[in-house]
Design a protein around this motif. Structure first.
Motif, PDB file in Angstrom:
ATOM      1  N   TRP A   1       9.816  43.049  33.287  1.00  0.00           N
ATOM      2  CA  TRP A   1       9.214  41.878  32.664  1.00  0.00           C
ATOM      3  C   TRP A   1       8.258  42.294  31.556  1.00  0.00           C
ATOM      4  O   TRP A   1       7.610  43.345  31.636  1.00  0.00           O
TER       5      TRP A   1
ATOM      6  N   ILE B   1      13.268  30.348  43.890  1.00  0.00           N
ATOM      7  CA  ILE B   1      12.648  29.472  42.889  1.00  0.00           C
ATOM      8  C   ILE B   1      13.077  28.024  43.105  1.00  0.00           C
ATOM      9  O   ILE B   1      12.275  27.094  42.949  1.00  0.00           O
TER      10      ILE B   1
ATOM     11  N   ARG C   1      10.448  25.021  43.574  1.00  0.00           N
ATOM     12  CA  ARG C   1      10.409  23.790  42.773  1.00  0.00           C
ATOM     13  C   ARG C   1      10.383  22.564  43.687  1.00  0.00           C
ATOM     14  O   ARG C   1       9.639  21.602  43.418  1.00  0.00           O
TER      15      ARG C   1
ATOM     16  N   VAL D   1       6.199  34.365  38.973  1.00  0.00           N
ATOM     17  CA  VAL D   1       7.373  35.133  38.571  1.00  0.00           C
ATOM     18  C   VAL D   1       8.079  35.614  39.833  1.00  0.00           C
ATOM     19  O   VAL D   1       7.446  36.209  40.712  1.00  0.00           O
TER      20      VAL D   1
ATOM     21  N   GLN E   1       4.326  26.695  36.548  1.00  0.00           N
ATOM     22  CA  GLN E   1       5.254  27.330  35.607  1.00  0.00           C
ATOM     23  C   GLN E   1       6.038  28.391  36.362  1.00  0.00           C
ATOM     24  O   GLN E   1       5.510  29.444  36.700  1.00  0.00           O
TER      25      GLN E   1
ATOM     26  N   GLU F   1       9.050  31.183  36.621  1.00  0.00           N
ATOM     27  CA  GLU F   1       9.848  32.060  35.766  1.00  0.00           C
ATOM     28  C   GLU F   1      10.669  33.005  36.628  1.00  0.00           C
ATOM     29  O   GLU F   1      10.141  33.623  37.556  1.00  0.00           O
ATOM     30  N   GLN F   2      11.958  33.092  36.316  1.00  0.00           N
ATOM     31  CA  GLN F   2      12.846  34.003  37.027  1.00  0.00           C
ATOM     32  C   GLN F   2      12.940  35.296  36.225  1.00  0.00           C
ATOM     33  O   GLN F   2      13.342  35.305  35.068  1.00  0.00           O
ATOM     34  N   ALA F   3      12.510  36.402  36.839  1.00  0.00           N
ATOM     35  CA  ALA F   3      12.522  37.686  36.140  1.00  0.00           C
ATOM     36  C   ALA F   3      12.348  38.816  37.139  1.00  0.00           C
ATOM     37  O   ALA F   3      11.786  38.639  38.222  1.00  0.00           O
TER      38      ALA F   3
ATOM     39  N   HIS G   1       1.185  30.339  36.992  1.00  0.00           N
ATOM     40  CA  HIS G   1       2.438  30.923  36.477  1.00  0.00           C
ATOM     41  C   HIS G   1       2.963  31.851  37.558  1.00  0.00           C
ATOM     42  O   HIS G   1       2.271  32.786  37.971  1.00  0.00           O
TER      43      HIS G   1
END
Length: 208
Positions: free
Chosen positions: A98, A74, A78, A67, A89, A91-93, A65
Motif C-alpha cells: 500500500w 469489507i 459495510r 484498510v 472510508q 479501502e481494499q488493499a 479510514h
C-alpha cells in the motif's frame, strides 16, 4: 506461505460464514484507550477485518479510514457501518504494498495484525510510525509467543508474535506511554475466544 496464498486464506475465512468471525464489538483494549484520540481526529485502522473496530471508532465521531485485504470482510464491514449509522472510508488493499501516507493520521490502530512475517515486520512497523501526525497516538495490541500454548486465536508461528523487547526496539522513536504484557480472557467471536497472552502498546509520535 506466498502473499497470494495468504490473501486467499483470509478471504476464504471471512467468506465461509455470514457470521462475524471476530464479532461486532470493538476490541476491549481499543475501547479502553480510544479516549486518547483527539476529538474528530483522522484515524487509520489497519487490517480492520469485518469492521468491528473501525465502525466503533466512527461511532465516536472520528474520521475513520480502514484498510483490509479481504473483499468478503469489507462487505461485512459495510453492512455493520450501515446498521450502526456511521460513515467509514473503506479501502481494499494489501498493506505490504500500500502507498502509506506520511504524517496523515491523528491515530493509527493496529489490533492483532500478526499476519506479518518476521522479515516483513520492520518495514510494516516503520509505516505505522510514519503514518502518524506529530503528536498522534499508536494503539497496538497483539499476541505474545505464549499464545501458542493457549490456542485461542492468533498466529501459528511464534515468530509472528510480539515481545516486550521487540516493541521497545521497533517503536523507540515514539514516546511510549504504556507497554503492558498480561494474560486475559478474550471474547471476540469464534476467532478469538478464551484465555490469551496479550501485549498492549500506547505510544505517541513526538511533536514536530
Amino acid at each position: 506461505m506466498s502473499e497470494a496464498t495468504r490473501e486467499a486464506r483470509w478471504e476464504s475465512r471471512f467468506a465461509a460464514t455470514e457470521d462475524y468471525v471476530f464479532g461486532t464489538a470493538p476490541n476491549a483494549f481499543l475501547a479502553a484507550q480510544a479516549h486518547r484520540i483527539a476529538p474528530g481526529g483522522r484515524v487509520l485502522s489497519v487490517a480492520d477485518g469485518e469492521g468491528r473496530n473501525g465502525v466503533f471508532l466512527a461511532g465516536l465521531g472520528l474520521d475513520v479510514h480502514t484498510v483490509e485485504v479481504a473483499p468478503a470482510a469489507i462487505a461485512k464491514a459495510r453492512r455493520l457501518a450501515i446498521q450502526r449509522g456511521v460513515n467509514v472510508q473503506f479501502e481494499q488493499a494489501n498493506l505490504l504494498h500500500w502507498a502509506w501516507p506520511e504524517a496523515a493520521y491523528d491515530a493509527v490502530v493496529a489490533i492483532f495484525v500478526q499476519f506479518v512475517t518476521a522479515d516483513e515486520r520492520p518495514a510494516f512497523f516503520a509505516h505505522l510510525i510514519r503514518a502518524l501526525k506529530p503528536g498522534g497516538v499508536l494503539l497496538l495490541q497483539g499476541y505474545r509467543p505464549e499464545q501458542l500454548n493457549y490456542r485461542t486465536g492468533g498466529p501459528s508461528e511464534a515468530s509472528q508474535c510480539y515481545t516486550e523487547a521487540m516493541l521497545l526496539a521497533a517503536f523507540a522513536a515514539l514516546r511510549i506511554e504504556s507497554l503492558h504484557c498480561h494474560d486475559a480472557i478474550v471474547h471476540e467471536g469464534a476467532g478469538h475466544a478464551g484465555m490469551s497472552a496479550l501485549i498492549d502498546l500506547v505510544a505517541y509520535r513526538p511533536p514536530a
